[in-house]
Write an enzyme that holds these catalytic residues in place. Structure first.
Site, PDB file in Angstrom:
ATOM      1  N   HIS A 314      -1.818   3.223   2.074  1.00 21.72           N
ATOM      2  CA  HIS A 314      -2.269   2.997   3.448  1.00 21.72           C
ATOM      3  C   HIS A 314      -1.411   1.995   4.202  1.00 21.72           C
ATOM      4  O   HIS A 314      -1.405   2.007   5.436  1.00 21.72           O
ATOM      5  CB  HIS A 314      -3.730   2.532   3.449  1.00 21.72           C
ATOM      6  N   GLY A 315      -0.691   1.148   3.512  1.00 20.08           N
ATOM      7  CA  GLY A 315       0.139   0.205   4.234  1.00 20.08           C
ATOM      8  C   GLY A 315       0.875  -0.755   3.331  1.00 20.08           C
ATOM      9  O   GLY A 315       0.409  -1.073   2.230  1.00 20.08           O
TER      10      GLY A 315
END
Length: 460
Positions: A314-315
């Site tokens: 996700h990041g």
């Protein structure tokens, strides 16, 4: 180009549909591939080569796996090459900054712009090669058909992560029935409305609340709930529109969300949220590591690997890693500590507790600065209900209350329950499609009046 934009709705789609439905069947894949590449190039022409090369690596890897004896080596090299692009574009800055901090160095960190959708199309390319290796799909000997599968514009930049075996037969031959077309239009309009009317308005309030240095209890709670609704309606709306567009074009993509906010446990929440990502990690990481067919310690290790990777997917930031570990903690508690206790807790309490855990999780997800996250959590639970704070919260609530009501209603399956109950009545069907037409017009009015139109998951 985003689905909720005038150029997409009134320019791209009409031209695509004209050529797609007017030209002979043998031309449909060509039309769809050309328009998919145009769609991608519109927002990232500089990185079109990365997409083409990623697909070529998987294409060549699939063929070599079938022809050569060293299948595992080819599989490993293919996956490694595909992941190398993802690691370079998405994680170079994160890795170098942590090396600098750890060893007190001053390595220059290059400014790298991440290609849109690279996390999604990398995973699709990898899933194809693994499925070829497992003999679950036939190897695709036509590069352009494999490119069509990966670059198919409805799901290219923000999912769902479509497995090749889901659309393998439809790439070769497909047709769009009247029912498919009507269903696709319905899903697209509903997704568009969810995005423009609910997600965007919730996003505005969340930005107002969290783009400040001071937090008070009632305002932070409103902002947290607003963000909780924004991220759900933002992402599920995109999936709705992708599924709807796919159905219009003859593809039946699997569902990606199943009303996660009605879940009564964290385990159930993750069975309902971003289903295509959860199943990807289950089938390609968790089960190959041993899944549940091993000791308890090994199961926890397997879960840890999955959730660290889920956070990183996700990041490239520590808050995402902590977000993954946060859910790992509660999933371990549910599975191994409170397994027999949960069933004895009233459903209302289980549901409320699940939503509270998810709400706090979204704060960790949003706030990359952990010191700000700490301040927000303290503000949520220090019960700072001053007159000024209550007055500010009342103003926000009076402005956005209708969107909160809509968000609560449409985060449940009420609409689909009603449609299923009354679908046998022709009058209801007529009224439903008239209502969808009105909803579309209202959505376009919202779109025309506002320039605020972000897509949260585009950055993944």
């Amino acid at each position: 180009m985003v689905f909720s934009s005038a150029i997409f709705i009134f320019c791209f789609l009409p031209i695509l549909f004209f050529f797609y439905f007017c030209l002979p069947k043998k031309c449909k894949n060509i039309v769809l591939l050309i328009f998919s590449l145009i769609f991608y190039a519109f927002g990232g022409a500089n990185y079109l080569f990365t997409l083409l090369l990623t697909v070529f690596i998987s294409y060549l890897g699939g063929i070599l796996i079938k022809k050569c004896s060293k299948k595992k080596l080819i599989l490993f090299l293919t996956i490694a090459l595909n992941l190398s692009f993802l690691i370079y574009f998405k994680y170079t800055g994160f890795i170098l900054s942590n090396i600098n901090n750890l060893f007190n160095l001053n390595i220059s960190i290059p400014s790298i712009i991440m290609p849109i959708g690279i996390s999604f199309y990398t995973f699709q390319s990898i899933s194809y090669v693994i499925d070829v290796y497992r003999n679950e799909v036939e190897v695709q000997k036509n590069y352009f058909l494999l490119l069509l599968y990966v670059s198919l514009f409805p799901q290219l930049v923000a999912g769902p992560i479509v497995r090749y075996k889901t659309v393998e037969s439809e790439i070769k031959t497909r047709k769009t029935t009247l029912y498919d077309f009507c269903y696709g239009i319905e899903r697209f309009i509903l997704g568009l409305a969810k995005k423009v009317i609910i997600a965007n308005q919730m996003g505005k309030l969340a930005d107002i609340v969290f783009n400040t240095d001071s937090f008070t209890t009632p305002v932070v709670w409103l902002g947290a709930i607003a963000y909780m609704m924004q991220i759900y309606f933002d992402f599920s709306a995109y999936s709705d529109m992708a599924i709807g567009l796919g159905r219009i074009l003859g593809f039946k993509f699997l569902e990606n969300f199943n009303f996660p906010y009605i879940a009564k446990s964290i385990t159930e929440f993750w069975r309902r949220w971003h289903i295509s990502l959860s199943t990807f990690f289950r089938d390609y990481i968790y089960i190959p590591l041993g899944g549940n067919r091993c000791s308890k310690k090994r199961q926890i290790f397997n879960m840890s690997v999955v959730w660290i990777l889920t956070g990183l997917w996700h990041g490239a930031s520590w808050n995402f890693v902590l977000w993954g570990l946060y859910y790992l903690f509660f999933l371990i508690l549910e599975k191994y500590v409170f397994k027999n206790v949960l069933d004895k807790i009233p459903n209302v309490l289980r549901h409320a507790l699940t939503l509270l855990i998810v709400l706090i999780g979204w704060m960790l997800f949003r706030l990359e600065d952990l010191s700000v996250f700490k301040d927000v959590i303290i503000s949520m639970f220090n019960f700072n209900f001053t007159t000024l704070a209550l007055s500010e919260a009342r103003i926000y609530l009076e402005t956005y209350y209708i969107y909160f009501i809509l968000a609560i209603i449409f985060s449940t399956p009420i609409y689909y329950i009603v449609c299923e109950k009354f679908k046998k009545y022709k009058l209801f069907e007529i009224l439903k499609y008239l209502g969808l037409l009105v909803l579309f017009i209202i959505t376009i009015m919202f779109l025309a009046q506002s320039s605020y139109n972000p897509f949260i998951y585009f950055r993944f």
